[in-house]
Scaffold this motif. Sequence first.
Motif, PDB file in Angstrom:
ATOM      1  N   GLY A  79      36.251  71.035 106.897  1.00  0.00           N
ATOM      2  CA  GLY A  79      36.610  72.293 107.305  1.00  0.00           C
ATOM      3  C   GLY A  79      37.439  71.721 109.225  1.00  0.00           C
ATOM      4  O   GLY A  79      37.268  72.873 109.787  1.00  0.00           O
TER       5      GLY A  79
ATOM      6  N   SER B  70      39.662  69.310 104.080  1.00  0.00           N
ATOM      7  CA  SER B  70      40.638  69.554 104.425  1.00  0.00           C
ATOM      8  C   SER B  70      41.632  69.374 103.720  1.00  0.00           C
ATOM      9  O   SER B  70      43.174  68.898 103.699  1.00  0.00           O
TER      10      SER B  70
ATOM     11  N   GLY C  44      37.646  73.145  99.910  1.00  0.00           N
ATOM     12  CA  GLY C  44      37.076  74.940 100.931  1.00  0.00           C
ATOM     13  C   GLY C  44      37.664  75.749 101.023  1.00  0.00           C
ATOM     14  O   GLY C  44      38.341  76.624 100.319  1.00  0.00           O
ATOM     15  N   GLY C  45      38.372  75.941 102.516  1.00  0.00           N
ATOM     16  CA  GLY C  45      39.053  76.765 102.866  1.00  0.00           C
ATOM     17  C   GLY C  45      40.021  77.107 102.604  1.00  0.00           C
ATOM     18  O   GLY C  45      41.136  77.893 102.166  1.00  0.00           O
TER      19      GLY C  45
ATOM     20  N   HIS D 181      25.724  69.478  98.484  1.00  0.00           N
ATOM     21  CA  HIS D 181      26.984  69.246  99.460  1.00  0.00           C
ATOM     22  C   HIS D 181      26.628  68.733 100.531  1.00  0.00           C
ATOM     23  O   HIS D 181      25.362  69.167 100.786  1.00  0.00           O
TER      24      HIS D 181
ATOM     25  N   LYS E 240      32.115  78.470  99.626  1.00  0.00           N
ATOM     26  CA  LYS E 240      31.038  78.830 100.068  1.00  0.00           C
ATOM     27  C   LYS E 240      30.317  80.323 100.707  1.00  0.00           C
ATOM     28  O   LYS E 240      30.185  80.465  99.687  1.00  0.00           O
TER      29      LYS E 240
HETATM   30  O1  G3H Z   1      32.977  71.871  99.369  1.00  0.00           O
HETATM   31  C1  G3H Z   1      34.123  71.463 100.114  1.00  0.00           C
HETATM   32  C2  G3H Z   1      34.245  70.678 101.094  1.00  0.00           C
HETATM   33  O2  G3H Z   1      33.007  71.262 102.130  1.00  0.00           O
HETATM   34  C3  G3H Z   1      35.907  70.289 102.170  1.00  0.00           C
HETATM   35  O3  G3H Z   1      36.200  72.438 102.909  1.00  0.00           O
HETATM   36  P1  G3H Z   1      37.216  72.375 103.340  1.00  0.00           P
HETATM   37  O4  G3H Z   1      38.576  71.969 102.591  1.00  0.00           O
HETATM   38  O5  G3H Z   1      37.265  72.973 104.005  1.00  0.00           O
HETATM   39  O6  G3H Z   1      37.886  70.834 104.611  1.00  0.00           O
END
Ligand code: G3H
Length: 255
Positions: free
Chosen positions: A172, A212, A233-234, A94, A11
């Motif tokens: 997230g 997540s 993501g995170g 996305h 991101k």
């Molecule tokens: O592209 C990844 C997703 O939006 C998941 O993000 P996350 O793993 O931070 O929840």
Amino acid sequence: MRTPIIAGNWKMHKTIAEAVRFVQELKAGSAAAGVEQVICAPFTALAALAEALKGTPIALGAQNVHFEEQGAFTGEISPLMLKEIGVRYVIIGHSERRQYFNETDETVNKKVLAALKHGLKPIVCVGESLEQREAGETAAVVRRQTEAALAGVDAAQLADVVIAYEPIWAIGTGKSSTAEDANETIAIIRGAIAERFGQAAAQTVRIQYGGSVKPENIDSFMAQPDIDGALVGGASLTAESYLQLVAGAAGQRQS
Ligand SMILES: O=C[C@H](O)COP(=O)(O)O
């Protein structure tokens, strides 16, 4: 058998220096075999990462692309520009782009077609909001998004498409879908692909779960028959966690 694919979506995180440091830390760790690995970085870090990732098993990805090759589109990046840098994957549609940047099913489809035309592999995101889920619309939403994204894609091109099922309420938030629920929705997405391209072709398409995903829960998702990896993501932001995700994905598939 479908090769699992773990893609980190950074991101709007990491300067060039931070991105290069991540790769240096990654090289000190051991990469698991049998899992395709991708890092989707901000545009500014792509060129430096293309260089830094040489000799690693990790493919470079972008997080967006415009559907035109060039023109008066201030602030946009074309598929040709990404190809020139060495980008191989691109996230398209996305939910954050759909929500904050007016991405629609129509522009997602145009971007998917443009990416494929220029040899970029699209990671197409679909997924329902909490409101849609509570209204019982999950299946209809993901079917509509999938069918729209793949309009005009031919059977040969389908092999280069990856779908990422990301329920918006799980992104997230720390609230991941249960692995069983995610698998059920991913099976619906695969069914929609089968209706259009046939069962055999649908069985070859990789469909990731995202929302997540962490080293602690990757195993449960990978144990599901229709889940072929994760868009993360995170938990993709540190080399240690990224390596754990890849190892987790490899472990499940090897057992
Ligand atoms: O592209 C990844 C997703 O939006 C998941 O993000 P996350 O793993 O931070 O929840």
